[in-house]
Design a protein around this motif. Structure first.
Motif, PDB file in Angstrom:
ATOM      1  N   ALA A  44       0.846  -1.187   0.000  1.00 20.06           N
ATOM      2  CA  ALA A  44       0.000   0.000   0.000  1.00 20.06           C
ATOM      3  C   ALA A  44       0.887   1.244   0.000  1.00 20.06           C
ATOM      4  CB  ALA A  44      -0.887   0.008   1.240  1.00 20.06           C
ATOM      5  N   SER A  45       0.378   2.314  -0.573  1.00 18.15           N
ATOM      6  CA  SER A  45       1.052   3.608  -0.478  1.00 18.15           C
ATOM      7  C   SER A  45      -0.023   4.675  -0.341  1.00 18.15           C
ATOM      8  CB  SER A  45       1.939   3.869  -1.705  1.00 18.15           C
ATOM      9  OG  SER A  45       1.170   3.883  -2.883  1.00 18.15           O
ATOM     10  N   GLY A  46       0.294   5.707   0.415  1.00 18.09           N
ATOM     11  CA  GLY A  46      -0.675   6.767   0.651  1.00 18.09           C
ATOM     12  C   GLY A  46      -1.806   6.330   1.571  1.00 18.09           C
ATOM     13  N   ILE A  47      -1.595   5.215   2.290  1.00 15.62           N
ATOM     14  CA  ILE A  47      -2.595   4.656   3.206  1.00 15.62           C
ATOM     15  C   ILE A  47      -1.911   4.451   4.552  1.00 15.62           C
ATOM     16  CG2 ILE A  47      -4.050   2.651   3.685  1.00 15.62           C
ATOM     17  CD1 ILE A  47      -4.321   2.257   0.676  1.00 15.62           C
ATOM     18  N   LYS A  48      -2.606   4.728   5.635  1.00 15.59           N
ATOM     19  CA  LYS A  48      -2.031   4.562   6.975  1.00 15.59           C
ATOM     20  C   LYS A  48      -1.969   3.091   7.368  1.00 15.59           C
ATOM     21  CE  LYS A  48      -3.628   8.928   8.871  1.00 15.59           C
ATOM     22  NZ  LYS A  48      -4.442   9.558   9.931  1.00 15.59           N
ATOM     23  N   ALA A  49      -0.933   2.745   8.124  1.00 13.66           N
ATOM     24  CA  ALA A  49      -0.844   1.403   8.694  1.00 13.66           C
ATOM     25  C   ALA A  49      -2.072   1.184   9.575  1.00 13.66           C
ATOM     26  CB  ALA A  49       0.435   1.266   9.508  1.00 13.66           C
ATOM     27  N   GLY A  50      -2.605  -0.022   9.554  1.00 16.55           N
ATOM     28  CA  GLY A  50      -3.796  -0.332  10.330  1.00 16.55           C
ATOM     29  C   GLY A  50      -5.081  -0.241   9.529  1.00 16.55           C
ATOM     30  N   THR A  51      -5.013   0.340   8.334  1.00 17.52           N
ATOM     31  CA  THR A  51      -6.189   0.433   7.475  1.00 17.52           C
ATOM     32  C   THR A  51      -6.567  -0.965   6.983  1.00 17.52           C
ATOM     33  OG1 THR A  51      -5.559   2.640   6.746  1.00 17.52           O
ATOM     34  CG2 THR A  51      -7.108   1.452   5.342  1.00 17.52           C
ATOM     35  N   THR A  52      -7.844  -1.284   7.018  1.00 19.11           N
ATOM     36  CA  THR A  52      -8.319  -2.596   6.570  1.00 19.11           C
ATOM     37  C   THR A  52      -8.474  -2.618   5.051  1.00 19.11           C
ATOM     38  OG1 THR A  52      -9.500  -2.945   8.639  1.00 19.11           O
ATOM     39  CG2 THR A  52     -10.189  -4.285   6.763  1.00 19.11           C
ATOM     40  N   VAL A  53      -7.961  -3.681   4.439  1.00 18.86           N
ATOM     41  CA  VAL A  53      -8.158  -3.910   3.005  1.00 18.86           C
ATOM     42  C   VAL A  53      -8.994  -5.175   2.845  1.00 18.86           C
ATOM     43  CG1 VAL A  53      -6.103  -2.683   2.232  1.00 18.86           C
ATOM     44  CG2 VAL A  53      -5.928  -5.095   2.772  1.00 18.86           C
ATOM     45  N   THR A  54      -9.842  -5.190   1.821  1.00 18.26           N
ATOM     46  CA  THR A  54     -10.807  -6.271   1.607  1.00 18.26           C
ATOM     47  C   THR A  54     -10.658  -6.831   0.199  1.00 18.26           C
ATOM     48  OG1 THR A  54     -12.352  -5.131   3.079  1.00 18.26           O
ATOM     49  CG2 THR A  54     -13.268  -6.833   1.651  1.00 18.26           C
ATOM     50  N   LEU A  55     -10.757  -8.140   0.071  1.00 21.72           N
ATOM     51  CA  LEU A  55     -10.721  -8.792  -1.231  1.00 21.72           C
ATOM     52  C   LEU A  55     -12.108  -8.726  -1.845  1.00 21.72           C
ATOM     53  CD1 LEU A  55      -8.994 -10.503  -3.228  1.00 21.72           C
ATOM     54  CD2 LEU A  55      -9.938 -12.508  -2.090  1.00 21.72           C
ATOM     55  N   GLN A  56     -12.175  -8.387  -3.124  1.00 20.56           N
ATOM     56  CA  GLN A  56     -13.443  -8.373  -3.856  1.00 20.56           C
ATOM     57  C   GLN A  56     -13.354  -9.303  -5.060  1.00 20.56           C
ATOM     58  OE1 GLN A  56     -14.303  -4.238  -4.843  1.00 20.56           O
ATOM     59  NE2 GLN A  56     -15.499  -4.017  -2.962  1.00 20.56           N
ATOM     60  N   GLN A  57     -14.499  -9.889  -5.411  1.00 22.38           N
ATOM     61  CA  GLN A  57     -14.615 -10.806  -6.543  1.00 22.38           C
ATOM     62  C   GLN A  57     -15.662 -10.253  -7.491  1.00 22.38           C
ATOM     63  OE1 GLN A  57     -16.617 -14.516  -5.619  1.00 22.38           O
ATOM     64  NE2 GLN A  57     -15.095 -15.637  -6.833  1.00 22.38           N
TER      65      GLN A  57
END
Length: 133
Positions: free
Chosen positions: A68-81
């Motif tokens: 990730a870049s431009g995103i704070k540590a601890g931010t949740t990312v989600t997989l999408q289909q």
């Protein structure tokens, strides 16, 4: 209190001038918070994503990881289909770590080519494909 601040500020100004940094001497004190200037815009949020394999058996576990870049540590990312014309969030989520990377375990059951992406923090990764046999 104001006098102490003025003395500290003038001392910093004098030290900067002695060091030869006249341009830095007119800058705001280090404790002042300023918005990013037009010359230095804030980093645009971005995500990369890749699967540990290109093909799996139904319900076989694999990993999706990226940076990730431009995103704070601890931010949740989600997989999408991609299901039809819609992107559907799967129950695969993880927080971005201190080194701004992530890795999540995933299992897919829909056979065929599965178009996937990762979203979070205002960013969307490029699409990638995993084939389920």
């Amino acid at each position: 209190m104001k006098r102490a601040y003025r003395l500290a500020a003038s001392g910093a100004l004098a030290a900067t001038l002695i060091a030869g940094g006249a341009a830095a001497a007119v800058a705001a004190p280090a404790s002042a918070h300023t918005a990013p200037s037009a010359a230095q815009p804030a980093a645009k949020p971005a995500l990369t994503a890749q699967a540990s394999t290109g093909a799996v058996k139904a319900w076989q576990e694999f990993r999706v990881s990226g940076k990730a870049s431009g995103i704070k540590a601890g931010t949740t990312v989600t997989l999408q289909q991609k299901q039809g014309a819609k992107w559907v969030s799967l129950p695969a989520k993880v927080a971005v770590n201190k080194s701004l990377s992530y890795s999540m375990r995933v299992k897919l059951g829909i056979k065929g080519k599965n178009a996937l992406r990762v979203v979070g923090g205002g960013a969307v990764s490029p699409q990638f494909t995993v084939t389920v046999r």
